[in-house]
Each structure stands twice: as structure tokens, then as C-alpha cells.
Design an enzyme around this catalytic site. Structure first.
Site, PDB file in Angstrom:
ATOM      1  N   HIS A  24      75.800  47.012  10.095  1.00  0.00           N
ATOM      2  CA  HIS A  24      75.505  46.125  11.231  1.00  0.00           C
ATOM      3  C   HIS A  24      73.656  44.767  11.330  1.00  0.00           C
ATOM      4  CE1 HIS A  24      75.355  44.363  15.986  1.00  0.00           C
ATOM      5  NE2 HIS A  24      73.946  44.214  14.925  1.00  0.00           N
ATOM      6  N   GLU A  25      73.085  45.435  11.190  1.00  0.00           N
ATOM      7  CA  GLU A  25      71.871  45.845  10.507  1.00  0.00           C
ATOM      8  C   GLU A  25      72.060  44.753   8.814  1.00  0.00           C
ATOM      9  OE1 GLU A  25      69.453  45.100  12.173  1.00  0.00           O
ATOM     10  OE2 GLU A  25      69.982  45.866  13.835  1.00  0.00           O
ATOM     11  N   HIS A  28      72.878  41.525   8.955  1.00  0.00           N
ATOM     12  CA  HIS A  28      72.142  40.578   9.660  1.00  0.00           C
ATOM     13  C   HIS A  28      71.294  39.555   8.098  1.00  0.00           C
ATOM     14  CE1 HIS A  28      73.144  40.502  13.466  1.00  0.00           C
ATOM     15  NE2 HIS A  28      72.556  41.512  13.941  1.00  0.00           N
TER      16      HIS A  28
END
Length: 219
Positions: A24-25, A28
């Protein structure tokens, strides 16, 4: 997954959980880099290697406590965890406010993609032998559940969640500045929702809907 011991439950959940939180990070970081900010790359965060994103407390301790307590209670409930936030230098972005929207969306999008990948693994596990097929099946179920939960959670319009960032990017500048001030209360709002069951009330209907759709794709 009733019938599993605590250790078995942890073994089933730990890999899907770590990838769900850390990738998820990574998403980003990748999108921020595509929009002109190389800060994450400079810090070694432009990587799909979970080790570059793990926060010992948020990625390991808190989720493990959630899994163990849920297993002891007879069922896994809400799993709370986080990775190290990706550093973003907004001054380097081509269009900071607009780019923020796509950076924020990238995280939940990664979770949705991982849920679909785990759904495919779930399908493949049905053709594997029992020695590999059963644990793979359980792990795939966990992967779908964790990623759909994080997908929904992170899209809630509460700062500092991704949904809050998206709302901020869509608001006119004056309203966006006022809305940004609510971030100092965001974690308290989440804690209150968790403690009083409000988060489960919000997430459960959407969770059941999305999981049903994903599982229907396997037919």
C-alpha cells in the site's frame, strides 16, 4: 477459520497482512515518483520489498495482537496496522493538490489489486493437493479479507487516511485549508469508532458486498 490454533492463525495471516500494509505504501511512493517527487526513492522507499516499509509496531506488533486476540475470541475481527508513511515533498510535485489525489488513491488501489490476486490464488488452491492447497486456500481467504478491509478503511473521508487526502484535493482551497485542520482529530475519531463498534458498522456492509463480487468472479 475456526478450528485453527493461535499459531496456525498467525501463520495464515502474517504474509497477506505484511504485503497488504507495505505494498500500500509502495504504491504511494511509486505514484509520487511518477508525479515528480523523488523523495521516496531517495529514502529507499520506491520498492516492493516489504522490509523497506515495515514499522515494527504498526506492521508487526499491533496486527499480531489483533490476530491473537481475535483468534482467542473465536474469530478474527478488525485488524489494525500501518507501515512507515511514505515521505512526500509536495513542492516537488508537478501539480501538488491534483497529484495528491492520485497518490492517495494509489494505496487503496493497490489493496484492491492484491485482493483480486489473492482471489486468483484462492481459485488455483482448489486444484492443488491438500498438503499445499489447504494452507494456500486459507492464506488466500485471509489476503482477500485483509485487503478489502484496508481498501474500505483507507477510503473513509477522515484525515490522515487516503480518503481524507482525496477529499482535501477535491475541495476549493479555502475549504481545503479548513478541512486540513481536522487531521489533528483523525486518529482519535478512528480510535473511538473502533472502541464503540462504529468502524465495523461502517465497513461490514461494504466488505460483504465487495467480497461477494470478488468471489463471484471465480465462478
Amino acid at each position: 477459520m475456526s478450528g485453527l490454533s493461535v499459531i496456525q492463525t498467525v501463520a495464515v495471516y502474517i504474509i497477506p497482512l505484511i504485503f497488504a500494509i507495505t505494498l500500500h505504501e509502495a504504491a504511494h511512493a511509486y505514484v509520487a515518483h511518477k508525479h515528480g517527487d523523488n523523495t521516496a526513492k531517495l529514502y529507499g522507499r520506491l520498492s516492493i520489498n516489504p522490509m523497506h516499509h515495515i514499522d515494527p509496531i504498526g506492521t508487526v506488533v499491533f496486527p499480531l495482537i489483533s490476530i491473537v486476540l481475535g483468534s482467542m475470541a473465536g474469530g478474527i475481527g478488525f485488524i489494525f496496522g500501518w507501515a512507515k508513511p511514505v515521505p512526500i515533498n509536495f513542492s516537488k510535485l508537478h501539480n501538488p493538490k491534483k497529484d495528491l489525489r492520485w497518490i492517495a488513491l494509489a494505496g487503496p488501489a493497490a489493496n484492491l489489486a492484491m485482493a483480486l490476486i489473492w482471489a486468483l490464488i484462492l481459485k488455483l488452491s482448489m486444484y492443488a493437493g491438500g498438503y499445499f492447497g489447504i494452507p494456500l486456500n486459507l492464506m488466500a481467504q485471509a489476503g482477500i479479507g485483509i485487503n478489502i478491509s484496508l481498501f474500505i478503511l483507507n477510503l473513509l473521508p477522515i484525515l490522515p487516511l487516503d480518503g481524507g487526502r482525496i477529499v482535501f484535493s477535491l475541495l476549493p482551497d479555502k475549504q481545503a485549508i479548513s478541512y486540513a485542520k481536522t487531521e489533528q482529530y483523525g486518529m482519535w475519531i478512528l480510535i473511538i469508532l473502533i472502541l464503540f463498534g462504529g468502524l465495523n458498522f461502517i465497513i461490514s456492509p461494504l466488505y460483504n458486498f465487495l467480497v461477494t463480487i470478488i468471489l463471484s468472479l471465480l465462478n
